[in-house]
Design a protein around this motif. Structure first.
Motif, short mmCIF file in Angstrom:
data_model
loop_
_atom_site.label_atom_id
_atom_site.label_comp_id
_atom_site.label_asym_id
_atom_site.label_seq_id
_atom_site.Cartn_x
_atom_site.Cartn_y
_atom_site.Cartn_z
N UNK A 42 12.83 9.15 -14.20
CA UNK A 42 12.62 9.89 -12.96
C UNK A 42 11.32 9.55 -12.27
N UNK A 43 10.24 9.42 -13.05
CA UNK A 43 8.94 9.14 -12.45
C UNK A 43 8.83 7.70 -11.96
N UNK A 44 9.60 6.79 -12.55
CA UNK A 44 9.66 5.43 -12.00
C UNK A 44 10.14 5.49 -10.56
N UNK A 45 11.15 6.30 -10.30
CA UNK A 45 11.65 6.44 -8.93
C UNK A 45 10.58 6.97 -8.00
N UNK A 46 9.82 7.95 -8.47
CA UNK A 46 8.75 8.51 -7.64
C UNK A 46 7.68 7.45 -7.39
N UNK A 47 7.27 6.76 -8.44
CA UNK A 47 6.21 5.76 -8.30
C UNK A 47 6.64 4.62 -7.38
N UNK A 48 7.86 4.14 -7.53
CA UNK A 48 8.33 3.06 -6.66
C UNK A 48 8.50 3.55 -5.22
N UNK A 49 8.88 4.80 -5.05
CA UNK A 49 9.00 5.34 -3.69
C UNK A 49 7.62 5.43 -3.03
N UNK A 50 6.62 5.83 -3.80
CA UNK A 50 5.27 5.92 -3.25
C UNK A 50 4.74 4.53 -2.92
N UNK A 51 5.01 3.57 -3.81
CA UNK A 51 4.51 2.22 -3.58
C UNK A 51 5.31 1.49 -2.50
N UNK A 52 6.53 1.94 -2.24
CA UNK A 52 7.38 1.39 -1.18
C UNK A 52 7.30 -0.14 -1.15
N UNK A 53 7.80 -0.72 -2.19
CA UNK A 53 7.66 -2.16 -2.38
C UNK A 53 8.32 -2.99 -1.29
N UNK A 54 9.26 -2.44 -0.55
CA UNK A 54 9.98 -3.25 0.43
C UNK A 54 9.22 -3.41 1.76
N UNK A 55 8.55 -2.36 2.27
CA UNK A 55 7.93 -2.47 3.59
C UNK A 55 6.45 -2.82 3.56
N UNK A 56 5.81 -2.82 2.43
CA UNK A 56 4.38 -3.12 2.30
C UNK A 56 3.54 -2.29 3.27
N UNK A 57 3.49 -0.96 3.07
CA UNK A 57 2.69 -0.13 3.96
C UNK A 57 1.19 -0.46 3.82
N UNK A 58 0.42 -0.03 4.80
CA UNK A 58 -1.01 -0.36 4.86
C UNK A 58 -1.78 0.18 3.66
N UNK A 59 -1.38 1.31 3.14
CA UNK A 59 -2.14 1.89 2.03
C UNK A 59 -2.05 1.07 0.75
N UNK A 60 -1.13 0.10 0.70
CA UNK A 60 -1.07 -0.77 -0.48
C UNK A 60 -2.25 -1.74 -0.54
N UNK A 61 -3.01 -1.85 0.54
CA UNK A 61 -4.21 -2.67 0.53
C UNK A 61 -5.37 -1.97 -0.17
N UNK A 62 -5.25 -0.67 -0.37
CA UNK A 62 -6.28 0.10 -1.08
C UNK A 62 -6.29 -0.34 -2.55
N UNK A 63 -7.45 -0.78 -3.07
CA UNK A 63 -7.51 -1.26 -4.45
C UNK A 63 -7.14 -0.19 -5.49
N UNK A 64 -7.48 1.06 -5.20
CA UNK A 64 -7.13 2.13 -6.15
C UNK A 64 -5.62 2.25 -6.25
N UNK A 65 -4.94 2.19 -5.12
CA UNK A 65 -3.48 2.28 -5.12
C UNK A 65 -2.88 1.09 -5.87
N UNK A 66 -3.40 -0.08 -5.64
CA UNK A 66 -2.86 -1.27 -6.29
C UNK A 66 -3.08 -1.24 -7.80
N UNK A 67 -4.31 -0.97 -8.22
CA UNK A 67 -4.60 -0.98 -9.66
C UNK A 67 -3.94 0.19 -10.38
#
Length: 142
Positions: A42-67
């Protein structure tokens, strides 16, 4: 601790309670592992939804989010593997007429399952902390 004398009803009840706890211990360990497997899924779904791997939102450039996102994915995967190792059946060989060997094999099985479940729980908590860090980093950067 009473050493001599007949067993009292309270002593018998206590002994029987401990015996029933020991008999059900393996099942409880496996049930705990199955719970972790369900939570990780279940939490994999939440984590992947937050990371939104398909659209590459701007917040993925944040190093904390990436690491933290990467660490969370890895931690959940490690927790999933450890929990699955608890739940998977394993062949145990022992002499059927040797109670000492049977007891040793039971203790070894119980110890292995308990250690793997403890590892799964610790890594799961780390993965959950990473997920929280990702969500907080995203919320603070908006």
């Amino acid at each position: 601790m009473r050493i001599l004398g007949p067993e009292t009803p309270d002593d018998r009840e206590l002994r029987e309670w401990f015996e029933s706890q020991e008999r059900g211990n393996i099942e409880r360990l496996e049930t705990g592992a199955q719970t972790i497997i369900q939570l990780v899924t279940g939490l994999y779904g939440v984590l992947f939804a937050v990371l939104a791997l398909s659209d590459q939102p701007a917040y993925l450039q944040n190093p904390v989010v990436r690491w933290a996102g990467t660490a969370g994915v890895c931690a959940f995967f490690a927790s999933l593997i450890a929990a699955m190792l608890v739940a998977l059946p394993r062949r145990i060989s022992y002499q059927k007429d040797n109670l000492t060997e049977m007891h040793q094999q039971y203790r070894r099985l119980q110890g292995r399952k308990a250690t793997l479940l403890r590892a799964a729980q610790i890594v799961f908590l780390f993965g959950t902390a990473c997920l929280i860090a990702v969500i907080l980093a995203i919320l603070w950067s908006l």
